[in-house]
Design a protein around this motif. Structure first.
Motif, short mmCIF file in Angstrom:
data_model
loop_
_atom_site.label_atom_id
_atom_site.label_comp_id
_atom_site.label_asym_id
_atom_site.label_seq_id
_atom_site.Cartn_x
_atom_site.Cartn_y
_atom_site.Cartn_z
N ASP A 76 -15.04 -44.35 57.64
CA ASP A 76 -14.53 -43.76 58.88
C ASP A 76 -13.07 -44.20 59.14
O ASP A 76 -12.25 -43.40 59.60
CB ASP A 76 -15.40 -44.15 60.07
CG ASP A 76 -16.79 -43.51 60.00
OD1 ASP A 76 -16.90 -42.41 59.40
OD2 ASP A 76 -17.73 -44.10 60.56
N ILE A 77 -12.75 -45.44 58.82
CA ILE A 77 -11.38 -45.95 59.03
C ILE A 77 -10.42 -45.23 58.09
O ILE A 77 -9.34 -44.78 58.50
CB ILE A 77 -11.34 -47.48 58.82
CG1 ILE A 77 -12.20 -48.18 59.88
CG2 ILE A 77 -9.90 -47.99 58.87
CD1 ILE A 77 -12.41 -49.66 59.64
N ILE A 78 -10.80 -45.10 56.84
CA ILE A 78 -9.95 -44.43 55.86
C ILE A 78 -9.75 -42.97 56.26
O ILE A 78 -8.63 -42.45 56.20
CB ILE A 78 -10.55 -44.55 54.44
CG1 ILE A 78 -10.50 -46.01 53.99
CG2 ILE A 78 -9.81 -43.64 53.46
CD1 ILE A 78 -11.26 -46.30 52.70
N GLU A 79 -10.80 -42.31 56.71
CA GLU A 79 -10.69 -40.92 57.14
C GLU A 79 -9.75 -40.79 58.33
O GLU A 79 -8.93 -39.88 58.40
CB GLU A 79 -12.09 -40.37 57.49
CG GLU A 79 -12.12 -38.89 57.76
CD GLU A 79 -11.70 -38.06 56.54
OE1 GLU A 79 -11.11 -36.98 56.77
OE2 GLU A 79 -11.94 -38.46 55.39
N PHE A 80 -9.86 -41.75 59.29
CA PHE A 80 -8.97 -41.74 60.46
C PHE A 80 -7.50 -41.91 60.01
O PHE A 80 -6.61 -41.22 60.51
CB PHE A 80 -9.35 -42.83 61.44
CG PHE A 80 -8.37 -42.99 62.56
CD1 PHE A 80 -8.32 -42.06 63.60
CD2 PHE A 80 -7.47 -44.06 62.59
CE1 PHE A 80 -7.40 -42.18 64.62
CE2 PHE A 80 -6.56 -44.18 63.61
CZ PHE A 80 -6.51 -43.25 64.63
N LEU A 81 -7.25 -42.82 59.08
CA LEU A 81 -5.89 -43.07 58.60
C LEU A 81 -5.31 -41.87 57.87
O LEU A 81 -4.13 -41.58 57.95
CB LEU A 81 -5.85 -44.32 57.72
CG LEU A 81 -6.10 -45.66 58.42
CD1 LEU A 81 -6.20 -46.78 57.42
CD2 LEU A 81 -5.01 -45.94 59.46
N LYS A 82 -6.16 -41.16 57.13
CA LYS A 82 -5.70 -40.01 56.38
C LYS A 82 -5.46 -38.79 57.28
O LYS A 82 -4.45 -38.11 57.15
CB LYS A 82 -6.73 -39.62 55.31
CG LYS A 82 -6.74 -40.52 54.12
CD LYS A 82 -7.79 -40.02 53.13
CE LYS A 82 -7.87 -40.87 51.89
NZ LYS A 82 -8.92 -40.40 50.98
N THR A 83 -6.40 -38.52 58.16
CA THR A 83 -6.36 -37.26 58.93
C THR A 83 -6.15 -37.44 60.42
O THR A 83 -5.82 -36.47 61.11
CB THR A 83 -7.66 -36.48 58.71
OG1 THR A 83 -8.74 -37.25 59.29
CG2 THR A 83 -7.93 -36.19 57.26
N GLY A 84 -6.40 -38.62 60.91
CA GLY A 84 -6.27 -38.86 62.36
C GLY A 84 -7.48 -38.47 63.14
O GLY A 84 -7.51 -38.52 64.37
N SER A 85 -8.59 -38.06 62.46
CA SER A 85 -9.80 -37.66 63.17
C SER A 85 -10.65 -38.88 63.48
O SER A 85 -10.88 -39.74 62.63
CB SER A 85 -10.58 -36.65 62.34
OG SER A 85 -11.00 -37.23 61.13
#
Length: 192
Positions: free
Chosen positions: A181-190
């Motif tokens: 979830d952290i990596i996804e947030f860093l990549k896309t901001g979601s």
């Protein structure tokens, strides 16, 4: 306690004070010295000199002082404060100690004859911790470096060769874990 060999003519303008730091290094790989001569306007003359002869620690400490004094004379210095970390050399030159063997007596006589040419000469013994810059230079000069040219240029580099974005490691996980979830947030901001 430093000695002041004050030979200053009172009718002439007072010359500005220069500082000379010296150190010598004698070891199995060679003999070298480091010098730092700093002028009143903070201009620096820095040297690492390798000697192609064997010398004791006291001899190389004297060689360092003598080379520094000659350099100062060559550029027209009239008033100089010299700092060395050699207790023996400092105290022999300032008159607190006597030189006992013929070699040290010869070095002392030469040093005293050279310092008489300054309007004002002082020498002080300082702790090695306050003489680190020339200590490093003397060690560099004493090491074997036949493969180097006579001049080694030192340049300051202020930025890394790689960009900060190249420093991040990408971690790929095969299955969902706490970092996903952290990596996804860093990549896309979601948000998760």
């Amino acid at each position: 306690m430093p000695i002041a060999l004050d030979l200053e003519d009172t009718t002439a303008p007072t010359p500005e004070l220069w500082e000379l730091y010296t150190d010598g290094e004698s070891g199995p790989e060679g003999v070298g010295t480091g010098l730092l001569l700093t002028g009143p306007n903070k201009e620096e003359h820095t040297y690492a000199l390798r000697f192609n002869f064997k010398a004791t620690n006291n001899e190389v400490e004297y060689e360092a002082v003598l080379v520094g004094i000659r350099l100062a004379k060559e550029i027209g210095v009239k008033k100089i404060q010299t700092y060395v970390d050699s207790y023996s050399v400092s105290n022999q030159i300032n008159g607190s100690f006597e030189a006992h063997n013929k070699g040290m007596q010869a070095y002392l006589a030469l040093a005293r004859s050279l310092v008489r040419e300054f309007n004002d000469f002082q020498i002080s013994q300082i702790p090695r911790s306050q003489n680190k810059q020339v200590d490093v230079l003397s060690k560099l000069a004493a090491l074997t470096f036949n493969h180097l040219e006579k001049k080694v240029l030192v340049e300051q580099v202020f930025k890394k060769s790689i960009k900060p974005s190249q420093l991040t490691d990408v971690v790929e996980e095969a299955e969902h874990c706490w970092m996903t979830d952290i990596i996804e947030f860093l990549k896309t901001g979601s948000l998760p």
